[in-house]
Design a protein around this motif. Structure first.
Motif, PDB file in Angstrom:
ATOM      1  N   VAL A 187      58.590 106.095  39.237  1.00 54.87           N
ATOM      2  CA  VAL A 187      57.127 106.108  39.119  1.00 54.87           C
ATOM      3  C   VAL A 187      56.618 104.684  38.926  1.00 54.87           C
ATOM      4  O   VAL A 187      55.662 104.240  39.591  1.00 54.87           O
ATOM      5  CB  VAL A 187      56.668 107.004  37.947  1.00 54.87           C
ATOM      6  N   ALA A 188      57.234 103.959  38.007  1.00 56.09           N
ATOM      7  CA  ALA A 188      56.788 102.591  37.712  1.00 56.09           C
ATOM      8  C   ALA A 188      56.877 101.704  38.955  1.00 56.09           C
ATOM      9  O   ALA A 188      55.965 100.910  39.243  1.00 56.09           O
ATOM     10  CB  ALA A 188      57.626 102.001  36.580  1.00 56.09           C
ATOM     11  N   LYS A 189      57.953 101.856  39.729  1.00 57.24           N
ATOM     12  CA  LYS A 189      58.109 101.033  40.927  1.00 57.24           C
ATOM     13  C   LYS A 189      57.124 101.456  42.011  1.00 57.24           C
ATOM     14  O   LYS A 189      56.511 100.610  42.667  1.00 57.24           O
ATOM     15  CB  LYS A 189      59.539 101.164  41.449  1.00 57.24           C
ATOM     16  N   ALA A 190      56.976 102.773  42.214  1.00 57.51           N
ATOM     17  CA  ALA A 190      56.114 103.271  43.289  1.00 57.51           C
ATOM     18  C   ALA A 190      54.653 102.894  43.072  1.00 57.51           C
ATOM     19  O   ALA A 190      53.921 102.638  44.029  1.00 57.51           O
ATOM     20  CB  ALA A 190      56.249 104.787  43.406  1.00 57.51           C
ATOM     21  N   LEU A 191      54.242 102.865  41.815  1.00 53.57           N
ATOM     22  CA  LEU A 191      52.843 102.560  41.513  1.00 53.57           C
ATOM     23  C   LEU A 191      52.610 101.077  41.280  1.00 53.57           C
ATOM     24  O   LEU A 191      51.488 100.648  40.999  1.00 53.57           O
ATOM     25  CB  LEU A 191      52.390 103.352  40.282  1.00 53.57           C
ATOM     26  N   GLY A 192      53.670 100.282  41.363  1.00 49.96           N
ATOM     27  CA  GLY A 192      53.530  98.849  41.173  1.00 49.96           C
ATOM     28  C   GLY A 192      53.335  98.436  39.732  1.00 49.96           C
ATOM     29  O   GLY A 192      52.912  97.308  39.453  1.00 49.96           O
ATOM     30  N   TRP A 193      53.657  99.350  38.801  1.00 54.83           N
ATOM     31  CA  TRP A 193      53.505  99.020  37.375  1.00 54.83           C
ATOM     32  C   TRP A 193      54.641  98.123  36.891  1.00 54.83           C
ATOM     33  O   TRP A 193      54.432  97.227  36.078  1.00 54.83           O
ATOM     34  CB  TRP A 193      53.478 100.298  36.541  1.00 54.83           C
ATOM     35  N   ASN A 194      55.847  98.411  37.370  1.00 55.21           N
ATOM     36  CA  ASN A 194      57.032  97.633  37.011  1.00 55.21           C
ATOM     37  C   ASN A 194      57.141  97.421  35.506  1.00 55.21           C
ATOM     38  O   ASN A 194      57.275  98.361  34.758  1.00 55.21           O
ATOM     39  CB  ASN A 194      57.046  96.318  37.789  1.00 55.21           C
ATOM     40  N   ASP A 195      57.025  96.164  35.030  1.00 51.30           N
ATOM     41  CA  ASP A 195      57.204  95.883  33.604  1.00 51.30           C
ATOM     42  C   ASP A 195      55.956  96.173  32.772  1.00 51.30           C
ATOM     43  O   ASP A 195      55.982  96.045  31.551  1.00 51.30           O
ATOM     44  CB  ASP A 195      57.604  94.415  33.402  1.00 51.30           C
ATOM     45  N   ASP A 196      54.849  96.539  33.425  1.00 49.97           N
ATOM     46  CA  ASP A 196      53.584  96.775  32.709  1.00 49.97           C
ATOM     47  C   ASP A 196      53.227  98.250  32.643  1.00 49.97           C
ATOM     48  O   ASP A 196      52.044  98.602  32.561  1.00 49.97           O
ATOM     49  CB  ASP A 196      52.449  95.999  33.403  1.00 49.97           C
ATOM     50  N   ALA A 197      54.244  99.136  32.690  1.00 48.54           N
ATOM     51  CA  ALA A 197      53.963 100.574  32.742  1.00 48.54           C
ATOM     52  C   ALA A 197      53.412 101.106  31.426  1.00 48.54           C
ATOM     53  O   ALA A 197      52.595 102.043  31.417  1.00 48.54           O
ATOM     54  CB  ALA A 197      55.230 101.340  33.124  1.00 48.54           C
ATOM     55  N   LEU A 198      53.859 100.576  30.290  1.00 50.00           N
ATOM     56  CA  LEU A 198      53.432 101.106  28.988  1.00 50.00           C
ATOM     57  C   LEU A 198      51.926 100.974  28.827  1.00 50.00           C
ATOM     58  O   LEU A 198      51.335  99.910  29.064  1.00 50.00           O
ATOM     59  CB  LEU A 198      54.160 100.371  27.854  1.00 50.00           C
ATOM     60  N   GLY A 199      51.310 102.074  28.411  1.00 49.60           N
ATOM     61  CA  GLY A 199      49.872 102.101  28.200  1.00 49.60           C
ATOM     62  C   GLY A 199      49.068 102.518  29.413  1.00 49.60           C
ATOM     63  O   GLY A 199      47.856 102.759  29.311  1.00 49.60           O
ATOM     64  N   LYS A 200      49.709 102.629  30.594  1.00 48.10           N
ATOM     65  CA  LYS A 200      48.984 103.047  31.789  1.00 48.10           C
ATOM     66  C   LYS A 200      48.564 104.510  31.661  1.00 48.10           C
ATOM     67  O   LYS A 200      49.232 105.323  31.021  1.00 48.10           O
ATOM     68  CB  LYS A 200      49.862 102.875  33.030  1.00 48.10           C
ATOM     69  N   LYS A 201      47.451 104.852  32.307  1.00 44.32           N
ATOM     70  CA  LYS A 201      46.879 106.184  32.175  1.00 44.32           C
ATOM     71  C   LYS A 201      47.349 107.116  33.298  1.00 44.32           C
ATOM     72  O   LYS A 201      47.479 106.699  34.448  1.00 44.32           O
ATOM     73  CB  LYS A 201      45.353 106.107  32.190  1.00 44.32           C
TER      74      LYS A 201
END
Length: 806
Positions: free
Chosen positions: A570-584
């Motif tokens: 999920v983190a990779k697919a959405l481009g969150w990578n290292d900034d996934a924590l706290g995403k809605k």
């Protein structure tokens, strides 16, 4: 004429019993293996063709495009079938199947858990042409709270009594009237069901208006298998071409709002088992296996035929005088060719008769190994019998064609003077045929090694969680589900139980997929993800690895409503990578973007295989639901035994669970995902061993003849000072060269086909040269062993006797 050929064949058999027995044994085993493969392929190609309307029966499937991401499903919405029937005259009727796994049925003192049951529309018995032995198919499921079952199920509950009209009770306390009994479905059916409950029951329970809704929202909830029956003169392409108009009328409104689209797919029912690669599908097969076994059958037949050709041409000198005398007394080449051909055909027919006996003897064992339910009867399978006989005759023709032409070509003047020389041509032919046998053997050995390496890889691969000693129990009783937290605490009092958790999905099982809104590029966008509703202990119980953030905590009151944990995909697919924590992540939202639950990512778990290694890891979100869950997962201590399981059973009954205690272990269930490959490995190994054995028979026969033909040469070499080691080494050198040539040819061919097979797995081993080297080494050892006895015997003989013999 035929009797003359038969007498000639019998005389030849008596003169050369050893070689004839090798031929008969080789041909019998080759034909037996081919018969098994023919039965296997016939069963595979017969999937769902027992339904008499199969050529007009299609399964409706769907291709969802959400934010440029494709999701293809075998299931569709409950609304799609009725809408297709309304809008398209090409569709005669539709039928939906809604899964009802682990249904509890009680009748008097009998109680069973049924694992192959569905709610189905009243059209199911007609569309699937079920053969009723009680009741009538047209109206068996028209009323709510009615049920039909297979003949074997009816006997299980009612014995020899008539089932029609009797009332059974399901686990939730509802009563159903038996309105039909149908013949058991064959094993080669992709949609396997023993029990069907009336779909009208769901309309009664949940409200007819809601159940039959054709509102736009009803088309985007996929949860049923839908089948359509085309009119006699209609084609599926007509339906697919008209579907965009249906989409615009019923589905476009919501599709535009959630940035999604839907394309209808359809597969004819007899093609589903071998072509489907869709999510949420039933267990399906692999058409590649049909080709694999077909090639194996050809290989084995060729091996048996080559044995015959090799031995027949090798013993040409033994029959040369016979050919010369026959030609002198007036026989022409055509008559002689037919004589030798008839001998091979008679030999093939004799081998076929023997192979039928071997096949009937070994069929139960083959079924057990392959996981099939094959049977054979001349009266029930005349086409299969004809195919078997055709294979035997073809093998006879193939085996005898070259020897017949070769032997009938001898010149009588030369052979009667003892001047027959087959020369290098015959020698090179035999070496070429032996090389081809070794090529097949090397290919079969390589295939067996690769299949088992892939199976071991799948069994031993790091799936991202600990599946050992994990028990799974389904909780159907809704009242009991509300008490599972207390029940869980009671279980943890037992020292043999390490942890327990509730969820709405476990690895290897079914799971939901839903469109959620996710925070991306400073706005909320729709994205389809797999859901695993679970409790606080799920991650710890499966030993999932947290790579960022934290786990759910009972100490954090907000976690119950606001926390979500995602996997790395999920983190990779959405481009969150290292900034996934706290995403809605917005779950269960309304079309206007309101309502539902707005959650925040509190942790990221390392990717784990929720399905088998056939499939790539997909986006997964875990959250704590507001509703009770249905799967109880229990981790036992490795040393825990039956006493611990008995303890769980006692507590289960003590807490009043309204169903029998039924469980499975996660590691065993996960292994079952590779049952088709496991069966393939077992069957392939048997056929590989058989092909090697047939090749071995031919090599032994040729080694014997070669040693006999070179008796004088060996004697002279020994007189001139050659040692036993020198002479045996001469035989070995020839064998090594042939194996090396076979390995050079077999390796690239095997590499190509095995690479194609491994492509069926999202995760697989890498083909390395070491596998081919091992295969060649095994073939070399087999070849050396097969020629050792006769070469050592010839090398150890007294040279004086050898020269006198010549």
């Amino acid at each position: 004429m035929i009797s003359n050929y038969f007498r000639s064949a019998l005389r030849n058999f008596n003169r050369n019993k050893g070689y004839s027995l090798i031929n008969i044994l080789g041909l019998s085993l080759g034909i037996t293996a081919t018969i098994f493969i023919l039965l296997y392929i016939n069963d595979e190609l017969g999937y769902d063709k027992h339904f008499r309307l199969y050529d007009r029966l299609y399964r409706v499937e769907g291709d969802f495009m959400i934010n440029n991401k494709h999701d293809r499903f075998a299931v569709s919405s409950m609304a799609i079938g009725p809408a297709l029937k309304i809008e398209m005259p090409e569709i005669e009727m539709y039928c939906r199947f809604n899964g009802n796994d682990n249904l509890i049925i009680r009748y008097q003192e009998k109680e069973f858990i049924e694992k192959q049951s569905y709610f189905a529309d009243s059209t199911a018995p007609v569309m699937f042409t079920l053969d009723f032995v009680e009741g009538t198919p047209e109206n068996a499921l028209t009323e709510p709270f009615t049920i039909i079952m297979s003949k074997s199920q009816a006997k299980k509950y009612f014995g020899d009594e008539e089932a029609y009209g009797k009332t059974i009770i399901t686990g939730n306390g509802r009563s159903y009237k038996v309105t039909g009994v149908f013949e058991d479905l064959p094993a080669n059916t992709h949609m396997k069901f023993d029990i069907l409950l009336s779909m009208e029951t769901l309309a009664t329970l949940f409200g007819a208006e809601r159940f039959r809704s054709l509102e736009p929202g009803a088309f985007w909830n996929v949860n049923s298998y839908t089948y359509i029956l085309l009119s006699e003169n209609a084609g599926i392409n007509q339906v697919l071409e008209k579907f965009p108009a249906l989409y615009d009328k019923y589905m476009k409104e919501i599709g535009d709002q959630i940035n999604a689209s839907f394309t209808m797919l359809a597969t004819r029912i007899d093609k589903v088992h071998h072509t489907s690669k869709l999510s949420a599908d039933l267990p399906v097969g692999n058409k590649a296996y049909i080709y694999v076994f077909g090639i194996v059958a050809i290989f084995i037949l060729l091996l048996a035929a080559i044995n015959y050709m090799n031995l027949a041409t090798a013993r040409a000198s033994a029959r040369a005088r016979e050919v010369g005398l026959r030609k002198v007394v007036g026989a022409n080449r055509t008559q002689l060719a037919w004589q030798f051909m008839s001998e091979s055909l008679i030999l093939a027919v004799a081998s076929f008769i023997i192979s039928l006996g071997i096949m009937q003897l070994l069929l139960p064992l083959f079924n057990e190994i392959s996981g099939k339910q094959l049977s054979f009867s001349f009266y029930e399978n005349p086409d299969v019998f004809a195919g078997m006989l055709g294979i035997a005759l073809f093998t006879g023709l193939l085996s005898g064609a070259y020897p017949a032409l070769f032997l009938s070509s001898f010149q009588p003047a030369k052979v009667l003077k003892g001047k027959l020389h087959t020369g290098n041509k015959g020698s090179w032919l035999r070496k070429g045929l032996v090389t081809f046998q070794l090529l097949i053997s090397v290919s079969m050995i390589t295939g067996t090694l690769v299949i088992y390496k892939q199976l071991n890889y799948m069994k031993d691969a790091d799936v991202g969680f600990d599946k050992e000693n994990v028990m799974v129990v389904e909780v159907q009783d809704t009242a009991f589900r509300k008490r599972t937290d207390v029940f869980r605490k009671e279980l943890l009092q037992n020292p043999g139980i390490l942890n327990a958790s509730m969820s709405f999905g476990v690895p290897g099982g079914r799971h939901g997929i839903q469109v959620m809104r996710v925070e991306k590029e400073e706005k909320m966008q729709e994205y389809a993800m797999n859901l695993i509703p679970c409790d606080y202990d799920f991650i710890d119980l499966l030993k999932l690895e947290l790579v960022k953030g934290r786990n759910f905590s009972r100490e954090m009151g907000s976690d119950k409503l606001e926390a979500v944990i995602i996997n790395e995909t999920v983190a990779k697919a959405l481009g969150w990578n290292d900034d996934a924590l706290g995403k809605k992540i917005h779950h269960n939202f309304e079309l206007d973007g309101t309502g539902g639950r707005m959650m925040k990512v509190i942790g990221v778990v390392k990717d784990f295989h929720f399905t088998s290694l056939h499939n790539k890891i997909e986006p997964i979100v875990l959250f704590i639901p507001e509703f009770p869950m249905n799967l109880l997962t229990i981790r036992l201590k490795p040393e825990a035994g039956s006493a611990t399981i008995d303890y769980i059973r006692e507590k289960w009954q003590e807490y009043g669970a309204n169903r029998p205690f039924d469980y499975y272990f996660l590691d065993k269930d996960y292994e079952d995902k590779y049952l088709a490959e496991s069966n393939l490995g077992k069957v392939f190994t048997i056929f590989a061993a058989l092909s090697i054995f047939i090749a071995l028979l031919g090599l032994i026969g040729l080694a014997s003849f070669s040693a006999m033909q070179r008796t004088k040469e060996i004697g002279i070499r020994k007189v001139l000072g050659a040692s036993v080691q020198n002479i045996v080494g001469m035989f070995y050198k020839e064998s090594v060269i042939l194996v090396f040539i076979a390995l050079l040819i077999a390796s690239p061919l095997s590499w190509y086909f095995l690479d194609q097979w491994l492509g069926n797995f999202a995760y697989h081993i890498n083909l390395g040269w070491i596998t081919f080297i091992i295969s060649g080494f095994i073939a070399l050892i087999i070849t050396i062993l097969s020629v050792s006895f006769h070469s050592l015997k010839a090398a150890s003989a007294n040279p004086v006797n050898a020269i006198k013999y010549e």
